[in-house]
Scaffold this active site. Structure first.
Site, short mmCIF file in Angstrom:
data_model
loop_
_atom_site.label_atom_id
_atom_site.label_comp_id
_atom_site.label_asym_id
_atom_site.label_seq_id
_atom_site.Cartn_x
_atom_site.Cartn_y
_atom_site.Cartn_z
N LYS A 214 0.84 -1.20 0.00
CA LYS A 214 0.00 0.00 0.00
C LYS A 214 0.88 1.25 0.00
O LYS A 214 0.70 2.16 -0.79
CB LYS A 214 -0.93 -0.03 1.22
CG LYS A 214 -1.83 1.17 1.32
CD LYS A 214 -2.82 1.05 2.47
CE LYS A 214 -3.55 2.37 2.63
NZ LYS A 214 -4.51 2.38 3.71
N GLU A 220 10.53 -4.55 4.74
CA GLU A 220 10.70 -5.96 4.33
C GLU A 220 10.32 -6.14 2.86
O GLU A 220 11.04 -6.77 2.08
CB GLU A 220 9.80 -6.88 5.17
CG GLU A 220 10.10 -6.88 6.66
CD GLU A 220 9.24 -5.87 7.42
OE1 GLU A 220 9.01 -4.76 6.88
OE2 GLU A 220 8.82 -6.18 8.54
N GLY A 274 -4.91 -1.70 4.92
CA GLY A 274 -4.09 -2.83 4.45
C GLY A 274 -4.77 -4.18 4.70
O GLY A 274 -4.87 -5.02 3.81
N ARG A 275 -5.25 -4.38 5.92
CA ARG A 275 -5.83 -5.69 6.27
C ARG A 275 -7.21 -5.88 5.67
O ARG A 275 -7.79 -6.96 5.78
CB ARG A 275 -5.86 -5.84 7.79
CG ARG A 275 -6.59 -4.74 8.53
CD ARG A 275 -6.24 -4.76 10.02
NE ARG A 275 -6.78 -3.62 10.75
CZ ARG A 275 -6.17 -2.46 10.89
NH1 ARG A 275 -5.00 -2.25 10.31
NH2 ARG A 275 -6.71 -1.48 11.59
N GLU A 361 -5.16 -6.55 14.70
CA GLU A 361 -4.62 -5.23 14.34
C GLU A 361 -5.73 -4.18 14.41
O GLU A 361 -5.47 -3.01 14.65
CB GLU A 361 -3.99 -5.27 12.94
CG GLU A 361 -3.06 -4.09 12.66
CD GLU A 361 -2.21 -4.26 11.40
OE1 GLU A 361 -1.07 -4.75 11.51
OE2 GLU A 361 -2.68 -3.89 10.31
N HIS A 392 -5.85 -32.77 17.58
CA HIS A 392 -4.70 -33.55 18.03
C HIS A 392 -3.58 -32.64 18.51
O HIS A 392 -2.43 -33.06 18.64
CB HIS A 392 -4.22 -34.45 16.90
CG HIS A 392 -5.28 -35.40 16.44
ND1 HIS A 392 -5.52 -36.60 17.05
CD2 HIS A 392 -6.23 -35.28 15.47
CE1 HIS A 392 -6.54 -37.21 16.46
NE2 HIS A 392 -6.99 -36.42 15.50
N LYS A 517 9.07 -0.67 14.55
CA LYS A 517 9.72 -0.34 13.27
C LYS A 517 10.79 0.73 13.48
O LYS A 517 11.87 0.69 12.90
CB LYS A 517 8.68 0.20 12.27
CG LYS A 517 7.70 -0.82 11.74
CD LYS A 517 6.82 -0.18 10.66
CE LYS A 517 5.62 -1.04 10.33
NZ LYS A 517 4.65 -0.39 9.44
O1 F6P Z 1 3.09 -3.30 9.90
C1 F6P Z 1 1.71 -3.33 9.71
C2 F6P Z 1 1.29 -2.87 8.34
O2 F6P Z 1 1.29 -1.49 8.27
C3 F6P Z 1 -0.06 -3.48 8.03
O3 F6P Z 1 -1.10 -2.72 8.50
C4 F6P Z 1 0.00 -3.61 6.56
O4 F6P Z 1 -0.95 -4.53 6.10
C5 F6P Z 1 1.41 -4.08 6.36
O5 F6P Z 1 2.16 -3.36 7.31
C6 F6P Z 1 1.98 -3.90 4.98
O6 F6P Z 1 1.94 -2.57 4.56
P1 F6P Z 1 2.14 -2.16 3.05
O7 F6P Z 1 1.03 -2.75 2.25
O8 F6P Z 1 2.11 -0.66 3.03
O9 F6P Z 1 3.46 -2.69 2.59
#
Ligand code: F6P
Length: 560
Positions: A214, A220, A274-275, A361, A392, A517
Site C-alpha cells: 500500500k 521488508e 491494508g488488512r 490489528e 490432536h 519499526k
Molecule cells: O506493519 C503493519 C502494516 O502497516 C499493516 O497494517 C499492513 O498490512 C502491512 O504493514 C503492509 O503494509 P504495506 O502494504 O504498506 O506494505
C-alpha cells in the site's frame, strides 16, 4: 444513548449486561440446549449460509440486552457513516470503504463527495485485461517466453488475505482447472530463507513478480522486491524489469521511482486499510493471474452479498452484527480473552492467520476513538487450525483447561470428495463427524456421575470429567467456492467492525505497529556502522547491547 465522547461502559445497557452475567453464571449449556425454542431463535440463514449460535452462553434475554447495547453504541449510525464514506478512521483522517471494492458497477459509494465505484471498476477492468494477456501468453517475458509463474511480494495485509483466498480456492474444481500449468507463490518474510524457498524451482524467464505494498515503503517488502529485481536482472538484464515486474500500490510515485513502469501499476486508495485490501488489486491481481478474472469476480460477488446483508438486515437477523455482539459479550462480560477459529476444511488453513491480522490489528487498542483510556479490554486473542488437526494439538486445553469460545466452520460439499469402497463413511463425512461432535462435547461435557455409571475407576474420574458449558458457534457453508470464500471474508471483516463500533474504538488505524519499526531503524544503522567501520555499540540498554555484541561477534553475515 452514549454521547460521542462517553465510554460505552458508562451506559445503562452495558451496566445491565454486567448485572445479567450473574444470571448466566447460573446456567449450563446442557440445560440451555434442551430448550428447542431458544435454539431455533439462534439459527440464522442467509444466501446459503447457516449460522447456529445456540451454544453461546446466552439466552434470548441476553440477545435483547446485546441489541440494546448496539443501540447505546449507535451501531446503526456508525455502520451508515462507514458506508457513506465519512472519515471514521479519524486518526488518519480517512474513509473506510473496502465494501466499495466489491460493489456492483452501478452502485454509488462516495469518498469525499466522489463516487468511487467507477474508479474501482477501471482498475478491475485493467486487471482483467492484463491478466488475460499474461494467461493467454500474448504478454511474454524478456526472452519471448510466456509468464506462467507469479511471485507476489508483500507482507501483512498485502499478503495474508490473498494467501488465504488462494489457499481456499486452489482445490475448487473450477479454480483448479483454470490454474492448470500456473503457479502462484507469496514472498512475505524478509528472512532470506523465504526468498530461497520462493524462487526455488522458478525460472526468471517465465516468472512475473508482483510487488504489493500500500505504502511502497514497508522495509521488508522493498528489500524483498529489490532482491527479486536483482534475481531477474542478473539473469535477463536490466531492461527485463519492464516485462517481469508489476506493482500494486496507493503510492504510484514510489512505484515509478523503484523502476516499474507506471502503466504496469495497479492502484488502490487510502480508504482501503491494508488488512481490508484483499478485494482491491492487492488480492484481485495475483488471484486473477492464477485463476482468471471470472473466478475472482465470483469472490467479489460473495463479499458484496454480505455487504448488502450487513447494511440492510435488521440486527436480530444480521449475521456480522450478531457475531460481533456475541464476541463483545464473550470478551467484555464473560471475560474470555481468546477465540479459536476452527474450520473443518484444510482449504481454510490460512483463514485464522488472516483473521488474526484483521481482528487483532483492528481491535487491539487501549484508548477510545476520542483518546480516552479504556477501563475494559478490547479485541480478542485469535488463533486456530483446521479440524481435525487442531483436535490432536490444542483441543485438550479447550476441553478441560481454559474456556476459549470456538468458531466451528464446516462445509457441506467437499471440493475433493473421496469415498473408499467398504469404508463406513466418505472421507468428508468422517471429517464432518468431528465438526458436529466437538461443539456438543464442549457444551455438554461429561459428569462424574456419567463416568461412575461407566464403571470408570474412582481415581480417574476427576481426570476424565469434562465440565462442559464451553461456548462455540457453528457456521455451515454449502460448499467452498470463490463465492462462499468472499462471503466468509466479509462476515469476519464486518464482525470485527461491529466489535470496534461497540467498544468505541478506531478499528481502522494501527499505530501499535510503529514503535518496533522505529527501533529496528536504530538497530539497522548500528549494524551497518559496526560492520563497515567497526563502530562500537552505542545507545542501547545492557540487554540489547549484550545480544547485539554476541550477534556481531559470532555471525557469519557477509561484511559489506
Ligand atoms: O506493519 C503493519 C502494516 O502497516 C499493516 O497494517 C499492513 O498490512 C502491512 O504493514 C503492509 O503494509 P504495506 O502494504 O504498506 O506494505
Amino acid at each position: 444513548m452514549a454521547s460521542s465522547t462517553a465510554l460505552i461502559c458508562d451506559t445503562e445497557a452495558w451496566k445491565d449486561l454486567k448485572g445479567h452475567v450473574e444470571d448466566i453464571k447460573k446456567t449450563h449449556l446442557r440445560d440451555l440446549m434442551s430448550d428447542a425454542n431458544r435454539c431455533q431463535s439462534m439459527m440464522m440463514e442467509f444466501d446459503g449460509l447457516l449460522l447456529d449460535y445456540s451454544r453461546q452462553r446466552a439466552t434470548e434475554e441476553t440477545m435483547d440486552k446485546l441489541l440494546n447495547l448496539a443501540k447505546a453504541a449507535q451501531l446503526t449510525e456508525k455502520i451508515s457513516r462507514m458506508f457513506n464514506g465519512d472519515h471514521i478512521n479519524s486518526t488518519e483522517n480517512r474513509s473506510v470503504l473496502h465494501a466499495a471494492l466489491r460493489a456492483p458497477k452501478d452502485a454509488v459509494i462516495k469518498a469525499d463527495g466522489k463516487n468511487m465505484v467507477p474508479e474501482v471498476w477501471n482498475v478491475l477492468d485493467k486487471i482483467k485485461e492484463f491478466s488475460e494477456k499474461i494467461r493467454s501468453g500474448s504478454w511474454v517475458g524478456a526472452t519471448g517466453k510466456p509468464l506462467k509463474d507469479v511471485v507476489a511480494v508483500g507482507i501483512g495485509g498485502s499478503f495474508l488475505g490473498p494467501l488465504f483466498v488462494h489457499t481456499a480456492i486452489q482445490t475448487d474444481p473450477e479454480a483448479l482447472e483454470s490454474a492448470k500449468g500456473r503457479q502462484l507463490r507469496f514472498l512475505a518474510n524478509i528472512d532470506p530463507v523465504d526468498v530461497a524457498r520462493n524462487i526455488n524451482g522458478l525460472n526468471p524467464e517465465t516468472t512475473l513478480v508482483v510487488v504489493v505494498s500500500k505504502t511502497f515503503t514497508t522495509a521488508e517488502t522493498m528489500l524483498n522486491a529489490r532482491t527479486l529485481r536483482e534475481w531477474i536482472t542478473t539473469a535477463l538484464g536490466a531492461s527485463a524489469v519492464a516485462k517481469h515486474m508489476v506493482a500494486v500500490s496507493t503510492n504510484l510515485a514510489l512505484v515509478e521511482k523503484f523502476g516499474i513502469d507506471p502503466n504496469n501499476a495497479f492502484a488502490f486508495w487510502d480508504w482501503v486499510g491494508g488488512r481490508y485490501s484483499v478485494c482491491s488489486a492487492v488480492g484481485v491481481l495475483p488471484l486473477s493471474l492464477q485463476y482468471g478474472f471470472s473466478v475472482v469476480e465470483k469472490f467479489l460477488k460473495g463479499a458484496s452479498s454480505i455487504d448488502q446483508h450487513f447494511q440492510s438486515t435488521p440486527f436480530e437477523k444480521n449475521i456480522p452484527v450478531l457475531l460481533g455482539l456475541l464476541s463483545v459479550w464473550n470478551v467484555s462480560f464473560l471475560g474470555y480473552p481468546a477465540r479459536a477459529i476452527l474450520p473443518y476444511s484444510q482449504a481454510l488453513e490460512k483463514f485464522a492467520p488472516h483473521i488474526q491480522q484483521v481482528s487483532m490489528e483492528s481491535n487491539g487498542k487501549g484508548v477510545s476513538i476520542d483518546g480516552l483510556p479504556l477501563p475494559y479490554e478490547t479485541g480478542e486473542i485469535d488463533f486456530g487450525e483446521p479440524g481435525t488437526n487442531g483436535q490432536h494439538s490444542f483441543y485438550q486445553l479447550i476441553h478441560q483447561g481454559r474456556v476459549i469460545p470456538c468458531d466451528f466452520i464446516g462445509i457441506v460439499k467437499s471440493q475433493q470428495p473421496v469415498y473408499l469402497k467398504g469404508e463406513v463413511v466418505s472421507n468428508h463425512d468422517e471429517l464432518m463427524s468431528n465438526f458436529f461432535a466437538q461443539p456438543d462435547a464442549l457444551a455438554y461435557g461429561k459428569t462424574p456421575e456419567q463416568l461412575q455409571k461407566e464403571n470408570v475407576s474412582e481415581n480417574l474420574i476427576p481426570h476424565k470429567t469434562f465440565s462442559g458449558n464451553r461456548p462455540s458457534l457453528s457456521l455451515l457453508l454449502p460448499e467452498l467456492t470463490a463465492y462462499s470464500v468472499g462471503q466468509l471474508l466479509a462476515i469476519y471483516e464486518h464482525r470485527v467492525a461491529v466489535q470496534g463500533f461497540v467498544w468505541g474504538i478506531n478499528s481502522f488505524d494501527q499505530w501499535g505497529v510503529e514503535l518496533g519499526k522505529v527501533l529496528a531503524t536504530q538497530v539497522r544503522k548500528q549494524l551497518h556502522s559496526s560492520r563497515t567501520q567497526g563502530t562500537a555499540l552505542e545507545g542501547f540498554n545492557y540487554s540489547t547491547t549484550t545480544l547485539l555484541k554476541r550477534y556481531l561477534e559470532t555471525s557469519s553475515e557477509p561484511q559489506i
